[in-house]
Design an enzyme around this catalytic site. Structure first.
Site, short mmCIF file in Angstrom:
data_model
loop_
_atom_site.label_atom_id
_atom_site.label_comp_id
_atom_site.label_asym_id
_atom_site.label_seq_id
_atom_site.Cartn_x
_atom_site.Cartn_y
_atom_site.Cartn_z
N ALA A 1 -8.72 -6.52 -1.92
CA ALA A 1 -8.38 -7.92 -2.10
C ALA A 1 -9.17 -8.67 -1.03
O ALA A 1 -9.31 -8.19 0.09
CB ALA A 1 -6.89 -8.13 -1.90
N HIS B 1 0.85 -1.19 0.00
CA HIS B 1 0.00 0.00 0.00
C HIS B 1 0.89 1.24 0.00
O HIS B 1 1.62 1.46 0.95
CB HIS B 1 -0.86 0.07 1.27
CG HIS B 1 -1.87 -1.00 1.39
ND1 HIS B 1 -3.18 -0.82 1.06
CD2 HIS B 1 -1.76 -2.28 1.80
CE1 HIS B 1 -3.84 -1.95 1.27
NE2 HIS B 1 -3.00 -2.85 1.72
N ASN C 1 -7.33 -15.10 -2.93
CA ASN C 1 -7.00 -16.42 -2.36
C ASN C 1 -8.32 -17.06 -1.94
O ASN C 1 -9.31 -16.34 -1.77
CB ASN C 1 -6.09 -16.26 -1.12
CG ASN C 1 -6.73 -15.38 -0.07
OD1 ASN C 1 -6.73 -14.15 -0.20
ND2 ASN C 1 -7.30 -15.97 0.97
N MET D 1 -10.47 -7.18 5.17
CA MET D 1 -10.20 -6.38 6.38
C MET D 1 -10.30 -4.88 6.11
O MET D 1 -9.64 -4.09 6.77
CB MET D 1 -8.80 -6.71 6.91
CG MET D 1 -8.57 -8.18 7.18
SD MET D 1 -6.84 -8.46 7.62
CE MET D 1 -6.76 -10.25 7.50
N HIS E 1 0.15 -13.17 2.85
CA HIS E 1 0.02 -11.87 2.19
C HIS E 1 0.71 -11.92 0.82
O HIS E 1 0.27 -11.27 -0.13
CB HIS E 1 0.63 -10.77 3.07
CG HIS E 1 0.38 -9.38 2.56
ND1 HIS E 1 -0.88 -8.89 2.32
CD2 HIS E 1 1.25 -8.39 2.22
CE1 HIS E 1 -0.77 -7.64 1.87
NE2 HIS E 1 0.49 -7.32 1.81
N1 HPA Z 1 -9.17 -12.98 4.74
C1 HPA Z 1 -9.22 -11.69 5.14
N2 HPA Z 1 -8.76 -10.69 4.43
C2 HPA Z 1 -8.21 -10.98 3.23
C3 HPA Z 1 -8.12 -12.29 2.75
C4 HPA Z 1 -8.63 -13.35 3.56
O1 HPA Z 1 -8.58 -14.54 3.20
N3 HPA Z 1 -7.52 -12.23 1.53
C5 HPA Z 1 -7.28 -10.91 1.29
N4 HPA Z 1 -7.70 -10.16 2.31
#
Ligand code: HPA
Length: 275
Positions: free
Chosen positions: A116, A64, A238, A214, A250
């Site tokens: 994401a 970021h 993911n 998040m 990450h």
């Molecule tokens: N969980 C929470 N936040 C995320 C995830 C996840 O699997 N992937 C990217 N941000």
């Protein structure tokens, strides 16, 4: 950390930004992890580092950057946050959403938020793009707690169309024109920063969530409070915990967002002129 952000502070930040550009942005863009590529496509961009802007916090997460860009995309004036603030960094929800208040003061009417997210819906695949139809706020926090400034918005703002139906149709049309498949689902927002347990993911699936992340929810609550229309898109970076027999990282999130960069950019560039 709790901070009371007053209208004076919002105006001071907005005035500072206005002093650097003659553009009055109509569309706000908040881009998540690894999705900042759009920044390179802003015409006549004026860049302002977050640390220069009064009361702006600093973004501390890998992937970021911390800069505000103001310019235009295919004739639409925009303000873009390259990098956002998360509550898991220790900021209160009102601070994570402060830039949305500043955007409103700059004249923004529509906000595009991207993030994401982990895929909870097992029919999704990493690399899919998901239009956010609605969210579930599981952060345990709300950016509107505390005294309400009626000039900024209502004490009890309606959230029945947090993500504009009209803007979702616009996004679907742009996706169709570009031949980009788009999922549509429910985003559950958590505090983080630990990823979820498999049991939590099963619970969220039962509750109707399709993707987990998040960020986003506090920004969207403030946007709705301010009367800004919202469009949200998640990049499924993911599969959420417990779906595949592998740990989450990450690095995987960044790898996937890098991989879908062109597709994502193409979609967003198709959407912005229609907003
Ligand atoms: N969980 C929470 N936040 C995320 C995830 C996840 O699997 N992937 C990217 N941000």
């Amino acid at each position: 950390m709790t901070t009371t952000l007053t209208q004076g502070m919002i105006q001071e930040a907005a005035d500072f930004i206005s002093s650097k550009t003659s553009v009055s942005p109509k569309v706000g863009l908040i881009l998540g992890s690894g999705l900042g590529v759009l920044a390179d496509h802003i015409e006549n961009a004026v860049s302002i580092a977050y640390q220069e802007i009064p009361y702006f916090p600093l973004s501390t997460v890998e992937g970021h950057a911390g800069e505000l860009l103001i310019g235009s995309v295919h004739g639409t004036s925009v303000v873009l946050m390259k990098g956002r603030f998360h509550m898991y960094e220790g900021y209160g929800p009102e601070l994570t959403a402060f830039p949305v208040r500043v955007m409103k003061a700059l004249g923004v009417e529509k906000l595009l938020v991207t993030n994401a997210a982990g895929g909870i819906n097992t029919s999704y695949n990493p690399g899919d793009l998901m239009l956010i139809a609605d969210h579930i706020n599981m952060t345990g926090r709300n950016p509107l707690t505390g005294p309400n400034d009626n000039e900024l918005g209502a004490r009890f703002p309606d959230m029945s169309e947090a993500y504009s139906r009209k803007l979702r149709e616009v996004a679907k049309q742009a996706a169709e024109e570009k031949g980009i498949p788009l999922q549509e689902g429910i985003y559950v927002g958590l505090l983080g920063p630990s990823y979820e347990t498999p049991a939590e993911i099963r619970m969220f699936r039962t509750l109707g969530a399709d993707a987990v992340g998040m960020s986003t929810v506090s920004e969207v609550i403030v946007a709705r409070h301010a009367g800004i229309e919202v469009l949200g898109i998640s990049c499924i970076s993911n599969m959420a915990a417990g779906i595949l027999d592998q740990p989450l990282s990450h690095e995987e999130v960044i790898e996937t967002t890098d991989r879908v960069r062109e597709k994502f950019l193409n979609l967003v560039l198709g959407i912005i002129p229609k907003l």
